[in-house]
Scaffold this motif. Structure first.
Motif, PDB file in Angstrom:
ATOM      1  N   VAL A   1       0.840  -1.203   0.000  1.00 17.31           N
ATOM      2  CA  VAL A   1       0.000   0.000   0.000  1.00 17.31           C
ATOM      3  C   VAL A   1       0.874   1.252   0.000  1.00 17.31           C
ATOM      4  O   VAL A   1       0.612   2.214  -0.739  1.00 17.31           O
ATOM      5  N   SER A   2       1.935   1.231   0.811  1.00 17.80           N
ATOM      6  CA  SER A   2       2.840   2.384   0.895  1.00 17.80           C
ATOM      7  C   SER A   2       3.535   2.641  -0.431  1.00 17.80           C
ATOM      8  O   SER A   2       3.701   3.797  -0.849  1.00 17.80           O
ATOM      9  N   GLN A   3       3.949   1.581  -1.119  1.00 19.88           N
ATOM     10  CA  GLN A   3       4.606   1.753  -2.411  1.00 19.88           C
ATOM     11  C   GLN A   3       3.675   2.406  -3.425  1.00 19.88           C
ATOM     12  O   GLN A   3       4.080   3.308  -4.163  1.00 19.88           O
ATOM     13  N   VAL A   4       2.422   1.961  -3.463  1.00 19.35           N
ATOM     14  CA  VAL A   4       1.454   2.545  -4.392  1.00 19.35           C
ATOM     15  C   VAL A   4       1.236   4.019  -4.078  1.00 19.35           C
ATOM     16  O   VAL A   4       1.267   4.881  -4.967  1.00 19.35           O
ATOM     17  N   PHE A   5       1.033   4.325  -2.789  1.00 19.49           N
ATOM     18  CA  PHE A   5       0.749   5.710  -2.404  1.00 19.49           C
ATOM     19  C   PHE A   5       1.920   6.636  -2.739  1.00 19.49           C
ATOM     20  O   PHE A   5       1.733   7.674  -3.397  1.00 19.49           O
ATOM     21  N   PHE A   6       3.108   6.277  -2.308  1.00 24.36           N
ATOM     22  CA  PHE A   6       4.249   7.173  -2.498  1.00 24.36           C
ATOM     23  C   PHE A   6       4.697   7.226  -3.957  1.00 24.36           C
ATOM     24  O   PHE A   6       5.211   8.261  -4.404  1.00 24.36           O
TER      25      PHE A   6
ATOM     26  N   HIS B   1      -5.727   6.931  -6.077  1.00 24.17           N
ATOM     27  CA  HIS B   1      -5.235   5.660  -6.611  1.00 24.17           C
ATOM     28  C   HIS B   1      -5.133   4.594  -5.519  1.00 24.17           C
ATOM     29  O   HIS B   1      -5.533   3.439  -5.736  1.00 24.17           O
ATOM     30  N   THR B   2      -4.598   4.962  -4.374  1.00 18.56           N
ATOM     31  CA  THR B   2      -4.441   3.987  -3.294  1.00 18.56           C
ATOM     32  C   THR B   2      -5.795   3.508  -2.787  1.00 18.56           C
ATOM     33  O   THR B   2      -6.014   2.298  -2.591  1.00 18.56           O
ATOM     34  N   ALA B   3      -6.717   4.439  -2.589  1.00 17.34           N
ATOM     35  CA  ALA B   3      -8.035   4.085  -2.073  1.00 17.34           C
ATOM     36  C   ALA B   3      -8.774   3.162  -3.035  1.00 17.34           C
ATOM     37  O   ALA B   3      -9.331   2.125  -2.622  1.00 17.34           O
ATOM     38  N   PHE B   4      -8.784   3.491  -4.329  1.00 21.84           N
ATOM     39  CA  PHE B   4      -9.536   2.686  -5.292  1.00 21.84           C
ATOM     40  C   PHE B   4      -8.857   1.357  -5.605  1.00 21.84           C
ATOM     41  O   PHE B   4      -9.529   0.354  -5.836  1.00 21.84           O
ATOM     42  N   THR B   5      -7.520   1.341  -5.636  1.00 16.77           N
ATOM     43  CA  THR B   5      -6.808   0.097  -5.946  1.00 16.77           C
ATOM     44  C   THR B   5      -7.103  -0.979  -4.913  1.00 16.77           C
ATOM     45  O   THR B   5      -7.332  -2.149  -5.244  1.00 16.77           O
ATOM     46  N   PHE B   6      -7.108  -0.578  -3.640  1.00 16.27           N
ATOM     47  CA  PHE B   6      -7.287  -1.572  -2.567  1.00 16.27           C
ATOM     48  C   PHE B   6      -8.720  -1.622  -2.045  1.00 16.27           C
ATOM     49  O   PHE B   6      -8.982  -2.254  -1.026  1.00 16.27           O
ATOM     50  N   SER B   7      -9.644  -0.945  -2.731  1.00 17.12           N
ATOM     51  CA  SER B   7     -11.046  -0.995  -2.305  1.00 17.12           C
ATOM     52  C   SER B   7     -11.736  -2.275  -2.766  1.00 17.12           C
ATOM     53  O   SER B   7     -12.723  -2.708  -2.175  1.00 17.12           O
ATOM     54  N   THR B   8     -11.223  -2.891  -3.838  1.00 16.57           N
ATOM     55  CA  THR B   8     -11.794  -4.129  -4.361  1.00 16.57           C
ATOM     56  C   THR B   8     -11.040  -5.320  -3.791  1.00 16.57           C
ATOM     57  O   THR B   8      -9.803  -5.337  -3.836  1.00 16.57           O
ATOM     58  N   PRO B   9     -11.722  -6.309  -3.257  1.00 12.16           N
ATOM     59  CA  PRO B   9     -11.036  -7.508  -2.738  1.00 12.16           C
ATOM     60  C   PRO B   9     -10.198  -8.188  -3.815  1.00 12.16           C
ATOM     61  O   PRO B   9     -10.556  -8.179  -4.997  1.00 12.16           O
ATOM     62  N   MET B  10      -9.089  -8.759  -3.404  1.00  8.45           N
ATOM     63  CA  MET B  10      -8.188  -9.449  -4.326  1.00  8.45           C
ATOM     64  C   MET B  10      -8.240 -10.939  -4.057  1.00  8.45           C
ATOM     65  O   MET B  10      -8.326 -11.374  -2.907  1.00  8.45           O
ATOM     66  N   CYS B  11      -8.192 -11.734  -5.124  1.00  9.02           N
ATOM     67  CA  CYS B  11      -8.390 -13.175  -5.013  1.00  9.02           C
ATOM     68  C   CYS B  11      -7.217 -13.947  -5.589  1.00  9.02           C
ATOM     69  O   CYS B  11      -6.437 -13.429  -6.377  1.00  9.02           O
ATOM     70  N   GLY B  12      -7.152 -15.200  -5.191  1.00  6.45           N
ATOM     71  CA  GLY B  12      -6.166 -16.101  -5.765  1.00  6.45           C
ATOM     72  C   GLY B  12      -4.791 -15.942  -5.159  1.00  6.45           C
ATOM     73  O   GLY B  12      -4.626 -15.488  -4.027  1.00  6.45           O
ATOM     74  N   SER B  13      -3.793 -16.324  -5.931  1.00  2.71           N
ATOM     75  CA  SER B  13      -2.413 -16.262  -5.456  1.00  2.71           C
ATOM     76  C   SER B  13      -1.947 -14.817  -5.399  1.00  2.71           C
ATOM     77  O   SER B  13      -2.059 -14.086  -6.389  1.00  2.71           O
ATOM     78  N   PRO B  14      -1.393 -14.368  -4.269  1.00  5.59           N
ATOM     79  CA  PRO B  14      -0.960 -12.962  -4.135  1.00  5.59           C
ATOM     80  C   PRO B  14       0.390 -12.698  -4.790  1.00  5.59           C
ATOM     81  O   PRO B  14       1.289 -12.115  -4.198  1.00  5.59           O
TER      82      PRO B  14
END
Length: 310
Positions: free
Chosen positions: A96-101, A157-170
């Motif tokens: 999350v920090s990498q995306v934000f900065f 960008h940070t809020a919307f990117t991580f607002s949707t659940p992520m599935c499968g292999s990380p």
């Protein structure tokens, strides 16, 4: 599909899982990182200490160097450590920090490069009005506006990117947490982030057009300079600026507009290097260290250091 947004770890797949290539990548990135740090920190030190460099152009250059130190420090040190330790994990908070900065600094840099092209346009095309238009207050407002635009874009960008659940292999098939690869992990279509990306690309394109228009006016003025040496000097300074800006924005456009292939390729990794690693490394050489005033400040610093040591 397993929802992993609450887990603590992503896996940055990087360039290769072959040990020899990992070591080569770590050494190469370390050398590039040290060169970028040295160049940008030297500019920050010179523009701070030398009062002759307290002008609008060098004020913006100092801001650019701060941005470049931060921009290259987001992905590269973590990537080096992962390669050396053969451990490709990154925490959810770290991602999350990498995306934000990244968006904070990259967006601010695009805005600042636009302001810098305007500064050069006024200096070359309207030199008699330069001190009035580019006053200290105006420069501070322009720089603050650039940082504000970067902050707003990063939050969205940070809020919307991580607002949707992520599935499968990380598994993030990149050497840092970049949004296109993260969106490919989303459980559902992330409309909000795609809209934000679209708006960002439109604004970036607007900045690029403004930069181009500024340099067209600059070049038309330079062509009227009677001195051949003066013309070649102006072109040798302006053309590299345009090349780096074009490389920075075009590689970003390609990465964010191109549909990700089903099987990740080395090409995607190399493209990301052109908007994360190359500009912070090249900017000190192009914008500052080839500059006559900067060279003079460096000589004065060496002379001062010599007399102080004796």
């Amino acid at each position: 599909m397993d929802n992993f947004t609450s887990r603590s770890t992503f896996f940055l797949m990087g360039f290769s899982d072959i040990r020899e290539i990992q070591i080569f990548h770590a050494v190469l990135f370390l050398l590039i990182y040290l060169a970028a740090l040295l160049g940008n920190l030297l500019i920050i030190m010179l523009t701070t200490k030398d009062h002759c460099l307290h002008t609008p152009m060098f004020f913006f250059l100092k801001n650019l160097s701060f941005l470049d130190v931060g921009l290259i420090s987001i992905p590269v040190p973590k990537s080096i450590i992962n390669s050396l330790t053969d451990d490709n994990t990154i925490s959810f908070l770290g991602c999350v920090s990498q995306v934000f900065f990244f968006f904070l600094l990259a967006t601010t840099e695009v805005a600042l490069l636009t302001v810098m092209s305007y500064d050069r346009y006024i200096a070359i095309c309207h030199p008699l009005r330069y001190d009035i238009i580019m006053s200290h207050g105006a420069c501070v407002r322009m720089a603050a506006s650039s940082w504000l635009s970067g902050s707003l874009n990063a939050i969205l960008h940070t809020a919307f990117t991580f607002s949707t659940p992520m599935c499968g292999s990380p598994e993030v098939h990149q050497f840092f947490c970049d949004v296109p690869q993260l969106l490919s992990l989303a459980c559902s279509f992330n409309t909000g982030e795609l809209v934000v990306i679209g708006l960002s690309l439109v604004l970036d394109f607007g900045c690029f057009v403004f930069i181009d228009i500024s340099y067209i006016h600059i070049f038309s003025t330079v062509l009227r300079i009677p001195s051949r040496e003066g013309r070649s000097k102006a072109f040798s300074t302006c053309l590299p600026h345009l090349i780096v800006v074009t490389l920075f924005l075009s590689s970003g456009y390609f990465a964010y507009l191109r549909p990700l292939p089903k099987s990740p390729s080395l090409w995607d990794l190399l493209i990301s290097v052109f908007y994360t690693v190359v500009p912070p490394t090249m900017n000190p050489l192009i914008y500052s260290l080839r500059n006559k005033d900067m060279k003079m400040a460096l000589r004065k610093l060496k002379i001062t250091g010599y007399f102080q040591s004796n």
